[in-house]
Design a protein around this motif. Sequence first.
Motif, mmCIF file in Angstrom:
data_model
loop_
_atom_site.group_PDB
_atom_site.id
_atom_site.type_symbol
_atom_site.label_atom_id
_atom_site.label_comp_id
_atom_site.label_asym_id
_atom_site.label_seq_id
_atom_site.Cartn_x
_atom_site.Cartn_y
_atom_site.Cartn_z
ATOM 1 N N UNK A 13 0.770 -1.451 -0.186
ATOM 2 C CA UNK A 13 -0.034 -0.343 0.063
ATOM 3 C C UNK A 13 0.796 0.752 0.087
ATOM 4 N N UNK A 14 0.371 2.744 -0.492
ATOM 5 C CA UNK A 14 1.267 3.148 -0.565
ATOM 6 C C UNK A 14 1.254 3.748 1.042
ATOM 7 N N UNK A 15 1.293 5.441 0.628
ATOM 8 C CA UNK A 15 1.221 6.004 2.817
ATOM 9 C C UNK A 15 -0.044 5.936 2.821
ATOM 10 N N UNK A 16 -0.646 7.282 1.829
ATOM 11 C CA UNK A 16 -2.042 7.560 1.118
ATOM 12 C C UNK A 16 -3.388 6.598 1.291
ATOM 13 N N UNK A 50 4.061 0.163 1.726
ATOM 14 C CA UNK A 50 4.095 -0.238 3.157
ATOM 15 C C UNK A 50 3.415 -2.021 2.936
ATOM 16 N N UNK A 51 3.665 -2.978 3.964
ATOM 17 C CA UNK A 51 2.494 -4.341 4.259
ATOM 18 C C UNK A 51 1.374 -3.768 4.175
ATOM 19 N N UNK A 52 0.721 -4.952 3.074
ATOM 20 C CA UNK A 52 -1.119 -4.934 3.748
ATOM 21 C C UNK A 52 -1.095 -5.184 5.314
ATOM 22 N N UNK A 83 7.642 -7.733 11.227
ATOM 23 C CA UNK A 83 6.485 -6.726 10.574
ATOM 24 C C UNK A 83 5.981 -7.819 8.743
ATOM 25 N N UNK A 84 6.648 -8.400 9.396
ATOM 26 C CA UNK A 84 5.440 -9.060 7.795
ATOM 27 C C UNK A 84 4.372 -9.968 7.664
ATOM 28 N N UNK A 85 4.203 -10.221 8.850
ATOM 29 C CA UNK A 85 2.658 -10.508 9.243
ATOM 30 C C UNK A 85 1.818 -10.307 10.209
ATOM 31 N N UNK A 86 0.762 -11.031 9.554
ATOM 32 C CA UNK A 86 -0.191 -9.622 10.599
ATOM 33 C C UNK A 86 -0.207 -10.000 11.853
ATOM 34 N N UNK A 87 -0.683 -9.761 13.281
ATOM 35 C CA UNK A 87 -0.208 -10.142 14.236
ATOM 36 C C UNK A 87 -1.837 -10.682 14.508
ATOM 37 N N UNK A 88 -1.127 -11.563 15.554
ATOM 38 C CA UNK A 88 -2.378 -13.020 15.848
ATOM 39 C C UNK A 88 -2.819 -12.586 17.058
ATOM 40 N N UNK A 89 -4.557 -13.340 17.082
ATOM 41 C CA UNK A 89 -5.077 -13.294 18.247
ATOM 42 C C UNK A 89 -4.622 -13.608 19.442
#
Length: 159
Positions: A13-16, A50-52, A83-89
């Motif tokens: 993603x872009x910063x915007x 940025x990564x999604x 930083x390269x994976x989504x935060x998990x539950x």
Amino acid sequence: MKKDSEGRMPLELTVGEVAQRSGVAVSTLHFYETKGLIRSWRNRGNQRRYPRVVLRRVAVIKVAQKTGIPLADIAEALSVLPHDRPLTARDWQRLSQTWKRQLDARIASLTSLRDHLTGCIGCGCLSMEECPLRNPQDMLGEKGAGPILLEAEEQVDVG
Ligand code: FES
């Protein structure tokens, strides 16, 4: 925001786009980045990407800030998470438990402060010896029970 042919959000993603999706200003995102809370890379055109998965990280940062957790503490807590994976539950559970304990401690401290302040209303002495707001660690209490000040005055009178 451009989506792929199947309607999914792009992986980068872009910063915007991050600002739009997260509701956080671009300047704040840059600030988060300088503090190490989020990361980006530069594409061939030297634009930040940025990564999604950053969206979930930004959501966690916003929630933590709403509870009054200092940014430095948030940065420290997030520093051990990739930083390269989504935060998990599970990540969220651990973070939220830690921050809940901090919030509980702060509430207890503020409640105590409020109760002491109630006792000060209408007093105005601001005495180092007697006012709990001026003497928060109860320095006289450490000297033991009883009329510490009276005993001290008696020793001065006698001595
Ligand atoms: S101002 Fe007198 S007890 Fe605090």
